[in-house]
Design a protein around this motif. Structure first.
Motif, PDB file in Angstrom:
ATOM      1  N   TRP A 177       0.825  -1.205   0.000  1.00  0.00           N
ATOM      2  CA  TRP A 177       0.000   0.000   0.000  1.00  0.00           C
ATOM      3  C   TRP A 177       0.863   1.261   0.000  1.00  0.00           C
ATOM      4  N   LEU A 178       1.871   1.304   0.862  1.00  0.00           N
ATOM      5  CA  LEU A 178       2.711   2.495   0.959  1.00  0.00           C
ATOM      6  C   LEU A 178       3.501   2.719  -0.325  1.00  0.00           C
ATOM      7  N   THR A 179       4.011   1.646  -0.909  1.00  0.00           N
ATOM      8  CA  THR A 179       4.770   1.767  -2.164  1.00  0.00           C
ATOM      9  C   THR A 179       3.920   2.396  -3.260  1.00  0.00           C
ATOM     10  N   ILE A 180       2.697   1.921  -3.432  1.00  0.00           N
ATOM     11  CA  ILE A 180       1.853   2.460  -4.502  1.00  0.00           C
ATOM     12  C   ILE A 180       1.261   3.811  -4.104  1.00  0.00           C
ATOM     13  N   LYS A 181       1.084   4.053  -2.817  1.00  0.00           N
ATOM     14  CA  LYS A 181       0.616   5.372  -2.348  1.00  0.00           C
ATOM     15  C   LYS A 181       1.633   6.453  -2.720  1.00  0.00           C
ATOM     16  N   VAL A 182       2.904   6.159  -2.545  1.00  0.00           N
ATOM     17  CA  VAL A 182       3.971   7.104  -2.907  1.00  0.00           C
ATOM     18  C   VAL A 182       3.922   7.385  -4.411  1.00  0.00           C
ATOM     19  N   VAL A 183       3.693   6.345  -5.205  1.00  0.00           N
ATOM     20  CA  VAL A 183       3.581   6.532  -6.660  1.00  0.00           C
ATOM     21  C   VAL A 183       2.361   7.403  -6.975  1.00  0.00           C
ATOM     22  N   PHE A 184       1.232   7.085  -6.382  1.00  0.00           N
ATOM     23  CA  PHE A 184       0.013   7.845  -6.662  1.00  0.00           C
ATOM     24  C   PHE A 184       0.144   9.305  -6.252  1.00  0.00           C
ATOM     25  N   GLU A 185       0.776   9.564  -5.114  1.00  0.00           N
ATOM     26  CA  GLU A 185       0.940  10.961  -4.683  1.00  0.00           C
ATOM     27  C   GLU A 185       1.832  11.739  -5.643  1.00  0.00           C
ATOM     28  N   ALA A 186       2.790  11.077  -6.277  1.00  0.00           N
ATOM     29  CA  ALA A 186       3.652  11.735  -7.261  1.00  0.00           C
ATOM     30  C   ALA A 186       2.974  11.831  -8.632  1.00  0.00           C
ATOM     31  N   ARG A 187       2.011  10.937  -8.887  1.00  0.00           N
ATOM     32  CA  ARG A 187       1.321  10.866 -10.179  1.00  0.00           C
ATOM     33  C   ARG A 187      -0.195  10.768  -9.951  1.00  0.00           C
ATOM     34  N   PRO A 188      -0.824  11.830  -9.447  1.00  0.00           N
ATOM     35  CA  PRO A 188      -2.250  11.744  -9.104  1.00  0.00           C
ATOM     36  C   PRO A 188      -3.160  11.479 -10.308  1.00  0.00           C
ATOM     37  N   GLU A 189      -2.659  11.643 -11.510  1.00  0.00           N
ATOM     38  CA  GLU A 189      -3.456  11.358 -12.704  1.00  0.00           C
ATOM     39  C   GLU A 189      -3.387   9.881 -13.105  1.00  0.00           C
ATOM     40  N   ASP A 190      -2.558   9.105 -12.419  1.00  0.00           N
ATOM     41  CA  ASP A 190      -2.329   7.695 -12.750  1.00  0.00           C
ATOM     42  C   ASP A 190      -3.455   6.837 -12.161  1.00  0.00           C
ATOM     43  N   LYS A 191      -4.415   6.488 -13.014  1.00  0.00           N
ATOM     44  CA  LYS A 191      -5.586   5.731 -12.567  1.00  0.00           C
ATOM     45  C   LYS A 191      -5.200   4.348 -12.045  1.00  0.00           C
ATOM     46  N   SER A 192      -4.244   3.716 -12.658  1.00  0.00           N
ATOM     47  CA  SER A 192      -3.820   2.387 -12.198  1.00  0.00           C
ATOM     48  C   SER A 192      -3.230   2.460 -10.795  1.00  0.00           C
ATOM     49  N   ALA A 193      -2.423   3.475 -10.546  1.00  0.00           N
ATOM     50  CA  ALA A 193      -1.841   3.645  -9.212  1.00  0.00           C
ATOM     51  C   ALA A 193      -2.946   3.899  -8.193  1.00  0.00           C
ATOM     52  N   LYS A 194      -3.912   4.732  -8.559  1.00  0.00           N
ATOM     53  CA  LYS A 194      -5.027   5.032  -7.651  1.00  0.00           C
ATOM     54  C   LYS A 194      -5.821   3.769  -7.344  1.00  0.00           C
ATOM     55  N   ASP A 195      -6.167   3.018  -8.381  1.00  0.00           N
ATOM     56  CA  ASP A 195      -6.963   1.807  -8.192  1.00  0.00           C
ATOM     57  C   ASP A 195      -6.216   0.784  -7.327  1.00  0.00           C
ATOM     58  N   GLU A 211      10.937   5.586  -8.403  1.00  0.00           N
ATOM     59  CA  GLU A 211      12.190   5.904  -9.100  1.00  0.00           C
ATOM     60  C   GLU A 211      12.268   5.200 -10.447  1.00  0.00           C
ATOM     61  N   GLN A 212      11.809   3.953 -10.518  1.00  0.00           N
ATOM     62  CA  GLN A 212      11.775   3.239 -11.800  1.00  0.00           C
ATOM     63  C   GLN A 212      10.891   3.968 -12.800  1.00  0.00           C
ATOM     64  N   ILE A 213       9.735   4.374 -12.352  1.00  0.00           N
ATOM     65  CA  ILE A 213       8.791   5.080 -13.219  1.00  0.00           C
ATOM     66  C   ILE A 213       9.393   6.396 -13.692  1.00  0.00           C
ATOM     67  N   GLN A 214      10.033   7.122 -12.799  1.00  0.00           N
ATOM     68  CA  GLN A 214      10.621   8.410 -13.163  1.00  0.00           C
ATOM     69  C   GLN A 214      11.819   8.238 -14.094  1.00  0.00           C
ATOM     70  N   ASN A 215      12.570   7.163 -13.935  1.00  0.00           N
ATOM     71  CA  ASN A 215      13.746   6.923 -14.776  1.00  0.00           C
ATOM     72  C   ASN A 215      13.393   6.405 -16.160  1.00  0.00           C
ATOM     73  N   PRO A 231       9.993   6.760 -17.950  1.00  0.00           N
ATOM     74  CA  PRO A 231       8.572   7.123 -18.058  1.00  0.00           C
ATOM     75  C   PRO A 231       7.876   6.531 -19.283  1.00  0.00           C
ATOM     76  N   ASP A 232       8.622   6.268 -20.348  1.00  0.00           N
ATOM     77  CA  ASP A 232       8.002   5.701 -21.549  1.00  0.00           C
ATOM     78  C   ASP A 232       7.486   4.281 -21.312  1.00  0.00           C
ATOM     79  N   LYS A 233       7.980   3.599 -20.293  1.00  0.00           N
ATOM     80  CA  LYS A 233       7.511   2.248 -19.963  1.00  0.00           C
ATOM     81  C   LYS A 233       6.280   2.290 -19.061  1.00  0.00           C
ATOM     82  N   TYR A 234       5.956   3.471 -18.516  1.00  0.00           N
ATOM     83  CA  TYR A 234       4.854   3.579 -17.559  1.00  0.00           C
ATOM     84  C   TYR A 234       3.882   4.658 -17.995  1.00  0.00           C
ATOM     85  N   ILE A 235       3.365   4.492 -19.174  1.00  0.00           N
ATOM     86  CA  ILE A 235       2.405   5.449 -19.727  1.00  0.00           C
ATOM     87  C   ILE A 235       1.086   5.315 -18.991  1.00  0.00           C
TER      88      ILE A 235
END
Length: 94
Positions: A11-29, A81-85, A87-91
């Motif tokens: 939960w915390l791992t994906i919460k950190v991703v969602f907070e950095a990418r609030p438009e990311d529906k997959s992260a939110k879900d 960090e993977q997503i930020q490094n 980004p083309d793999k995490y559209i």
């Protein structure tokens, strides 16, 4: 059922991703999925996250008792960090 520790980690791992990418529906879900497990299956409440180098601390209540666990920041932030490094793999497909 996953342990509380494993579920909090996920939960915390994906919460950190969602907070950095609030438009990311997959992260939110995904965050909401793990949050539901914490609240409904594990019966946690009043979950509070704090970040103090070098750790994230997660405090919560279960069965009327307050608990606190910690996770190394580098362990939790690795997915972001993977997503930020790469980004083309995490559209974000909406």
């Amino acid at each position: 059922m996953r342990s509380i520790q494993d579920t909090l980690y996920n939960w915390l791992t994906i919460k950190v991703v969602f907070e950095a990418r609030p438009e990311d529906k997959s992260a939110k879900d995904t965050m909401e999925l793990f949050e539901g497990i914490l609240l409904e299956d594990h019966k946690l409440s009043n979950i509070i996250v704090t970040k103090e180098e070098p750790m994230y601390f997660v405090a919560y209540e279960k069965d009327g008792e307050r608990h606190k666990v910690r996770f190394p920041i580098e362990l939790i932030d690795v997915m972001l960090e993977q997503i930020q490094n790469e980004p083309d793999k995490y559209i974000n497909y909406e």
